[in-house]
Design a protein around this motif. Sequence first.
Motif, PDB file in Angstrom:
ATOM      1  N   UNK A   1       0.854  -1.187   0.000  1.00  0.00           N
ATOM      2  CA  UNK A   1       0.000   0.000   0.000  1.00  0.00           C
ATOM      3  C   UNK A   1       0.887   1.234   0.000  1.00  0.00           C
ATOM      4  N   UNK A   2       0.643   2.136  -0.916  1.00  0.00           N
ATOM      5  CA  UNK A   2       1.354   3.407  -0.969  1.00  0.00           C
ATOM      6  C   UNK A   2       0.315   4.506  -0.895  1.00  0.00           C
ATOM      7  N   UNK A   3       0.387   5.330   0.130  1.00  0.00           N
ATOM      8  CA  UNK A   3      -0.579   6.404   0.323  1.00  0.00           C
ATOM      9  C   UNK A   3      -0.099   7.651  -0.400  1.00  0.00           C
ATOM     10  N   UNK A   4      -0.967   8.213  -1.202  1.00  0.00           N
ATOM     11  CA  UNK A   4      -0.661   9.450  -1.908  1.00  0.00           C
ATOM     12  C   UNK A   4      -1.640  10.514  -1.451  1.00  0.00           C
ATOM     13  N   UNK A   5      -1.155  11.427  -0.632  1.00  0.00           N
ATOM     14  CA  UNK A   5      -1.994  12.509  -0.127  1.00  0.00           C
ATOM     15  C   UNK A   5      -1.589  13.807  -0.814  1.00  0.00           C
ATOM     16  N   UNK A   6      -2.587  14.588  -1.201  1.00  0.00           N
ATOM     17  CA  UNK A   6      -2.326  15.882  -1.820  1.00  0.00           C
ATOM     18  C   UNK A   6      -3.150  16.954  -1.111  1.00  0.00           C
ATOM     19  N   UNK A   7      -2.739  17.331   0.105  1.00  0.00           N
ATOM     20  CA  UNK A   7      -3.507  18.347   0.828  1.00  0.00           C
ATOM     21  C   UNK A   7      -3.349  19.720   0.175  1.00  0.00           C
ATOM     22  N   UNK A   8      -4.378  20.554   0.319  1.00  0.00           N
ATOM     23  CA  UNK A   8      -4.329  21.892  -0.266  1.00  0.00           C
ATOM     24  C   UNK A   8      -3.296  22.773   0.445  1.00  0.00           C
ATOM     25  N   UNK A   9      -3.067  22.517   1.727  1.00  0.00           N
ATOM     26  CA  UNK A   9      -2.056  23.253   2.487  1.00  0.00           C
ATOM     27  C   UNK A   9      -1.141  22.228   3.170  1.00  0.00           C
ATOM     28  N   UNK A  10      -0.081  21.775   2.485  1.00  0.00           N
ATOM     29  CA  UNK A  10       0.765  20.699   3.012  1.00  0.00           C
ATOM     30  C   UNK A  10       1.377  20.993   4.377  1.00  0.00           C
ATOM     31  N   UNK A  11       1.787  22.227   4.621  1.00  0.00           N
ATOM     32  CA  UNK A  11       2.405  22.561   5.912  1.00  0.00           C
ATOM     33  C   UNK A  11       1.401  22.445   7.057  1.00  0.00           C
ATOM     34  N   UNK A  12       0.210  22.967   6.853  1.00  0.00           N
ATOM     35  CA  UNK A  12      -0.835  22.892   7.876  1.00  0.00           C
ATOM     36  C   UNK A  12      -1.246  21.434   8.112  1.00  0.00           C
ATOM     37  N   UNK A  13      -1.359  20.677   7.019  1.00  0.00           N
ATOM     38  CA  UNK A  13      -1.715  19.273   7.123  1.00  0.00           C
ATOM     39  C   UNK A  13      -0.681  18.520   7.957  1.00  0.00           C
ATOM     40  N   UNK A  14       0.594  18.722   7.648  1.00  0.00           N
ATOM     41  CA  UNK A  14       1.653  18.016   8.377  1.00  0.00           C
ATOM     42  C   UNK A  14       1.657  18.427   9.846  1.00  0.00           C
ATOM     43  N   UNK A  15       1.422  19.698  10.123  1.00  0.00           N
ATOM     44  CA  UNK A  15       1.386  20.181  11.512  1.00  0.00           C
ATOM     45  C   UNK A  15       0.284  19.472  12.303  1.00  0.00           C
ATOM     46  N   UNK A  16      -0.901  19.324  11.705  1.00  0.00           N
ATOM     47  CA  UNK A  16      -2.028  18.716  12.402  1.00  0.00           C
ATOM     48  C   UNK A  16      -1.921  17.197  12.463  1.00  0.00           C
ATOM     49  N   UNK A  17      -1.485  16.569  11.374  1.00  0.00           N
ATOM     50  CA  UNK A  17      -1.488  15.103  11.275  1.00  0.00           C
ATOM     51  C   UNK A  17      -0.115  14.459  11.485  1.00  0.00           C
ATOM     52  N   UNK A  18       0.859  15.212  11.965  1.00  0.00           N
ATOM     53  CA  UNK A  18       2.227  14.695  12.071  1.00  0.00           C
ATOM     54  C   UNK A  18       2.330  13.373  12.825  1.00  0.00           C
ATOM     55  N   UNK A  19       1.526  13.198  13.846  1.00  0.00           N
ATOM     56  CA  UNK A  19       1.578  11.968  14.641  1.00  0.00           C
ATOM     57  C   UNK A  19       0.322  11.119  14.466  1.00  0.00           C
ATOM     58  N   UNK A  20      -0.269  11.209  13.295  1.00  0.00           N
ATOM     59  CA  UNK A  20      -1.506  10.478  13.054  1.00  0.00           C
ATOM     60  C   UNK A  20      -1.264   9.315  12.093  1.00  0.00           C
ATOM     61  N   UNK A  21      -2.366   8.624  11.753  1.00  0.00           N
ATOM     62  CA  UNK A  21      -2.281   7.387  10.988  1.00  0.00           C
ATOM     63  C   UNK A  21      -3.245   7.383   9.807  1.00  0.00           C
ATOM     64  N   UNK A  22      -2.884   6.631   8.784  1.00  0.00           N
ATOM     65  CA  UNK A  22      -3.782   6.255   7.711  1.00  0.00           C
ATOM     66  C   UNK A  22      -4.282   4.856   8.060  1.00  0.00           C
ATOM     67  N   UNK A  23      -5.568   4.617   7.882  1.00  0.00           N
ATOM     68  CA  UNK A  23      -6.140   3.314   8.231  1.00  0.00           C
ATOM     69  C   UNK A  23      -6.778   2.696   6.986  1.00  0.00           C
ATOM     70  N   UNK A  24      -6.589   1.395   6.840  1.00  0.00           N
ATOM     71  CA  UNK A  24      -7.180   0.694   5.705  1.00  0.00           C
ATOM     72  C   UNK A  24      -8.026  -0.472   6.196  1.00  0.00           C
ATOM     73  N   UNK A  25      -8.980  -0.817   5.376  1.00  0.00           N
ATOM     74  CA  UNK A  25      -9.894  -1.906   5.662  1.00  0.00           C
ATOM     75  C   UNK A  25      -9.987  -2.738   4.393  1.00  0.00           C
ATOM     76  N   UNK A  26      -9.709  -4.025   4.488  1.00  0.00           N
ATOM     77  CA  UNK A  26      -9.771  -4.917   3.333  1.00  0.00           C
ATOM     78  C   UNK A  26     -11.046  -5.760   3.418  1.00  0.00           C
ATOM     79  N   UNK A  27     -11.768  -5.827   2.327  1.00  0.00           N
ATOM     80  CA  UNK A  27     -12.957  -6.673   2.190  1.00  0.00           C
ATOM     81  C   UNK A  27     -14.032  -6.410   3.241  1.00  0.00           C
ATOM     82  N   UNK A  28     -14.262  -5.138   3.539  1.00  0.00           N
ATOM     83  CA  UNK A  28     -15.320  -4.712   4.457  1.00  0.00           C
ATOM     84  C   UNK A  28     -15.246  -5.418   5.811  1.00  0.00           C
TER      85      UNK A  28
END
Length: 159
Positions: free
Chosen positions: A13-40
């Motif tokens: 899995x490769x996550x491709x995020x394109x936030x409108x404000x990358x600096x603000x996004x990184x500041x808020x989500x710096x210690x956060x996670x992307x979550x995935x769910x396979x087959x519901x």
Amino acid sequence: KDRVSYTGNHIGIKTLLKPSDPEQFKKYFENSFTCINIDLATVHACYPIFDEYNDPLILGLNNGMHTMQASLMNPETGDLLDDSIHNNIFFMAGNANEGAHFVADINIRGKLHKVPIVQGGSLVEQAKYLCTSVGLTGSLDCLDPVYKHLTQVEESMKK
């Protein structure tokens, strides 16, 4: 909705995020996670958003159609952010017809479609996938008859 064909039984899995404000996004989500769910599934697997070196690897996929949802985790509460949930991504692992429980022939607007149906998979989701793939997203003219046909074929396979 995206569709990917993959000839194997594991995916990276490769996550491709394109936030409108990358600096603000990184500041808020710096210690956060992307979550995935396979087959519901009823659970999600989560990994750090900004970990450039350790992309998740999903192992042991059966041949056939699968679904994946992705979303961001709220860094303050740990809850999934509803606004970030990506619609189902549909993908095939291995040879679709080889891994299918059965292959249904479905006629939609005069065109025959061969649809590999996954054993234990949601027939509703698979009907939605087929209708979306032929440009009839959300059309009850497509969803209802396709779902009914898949149900009938599955029932006849049990006999």
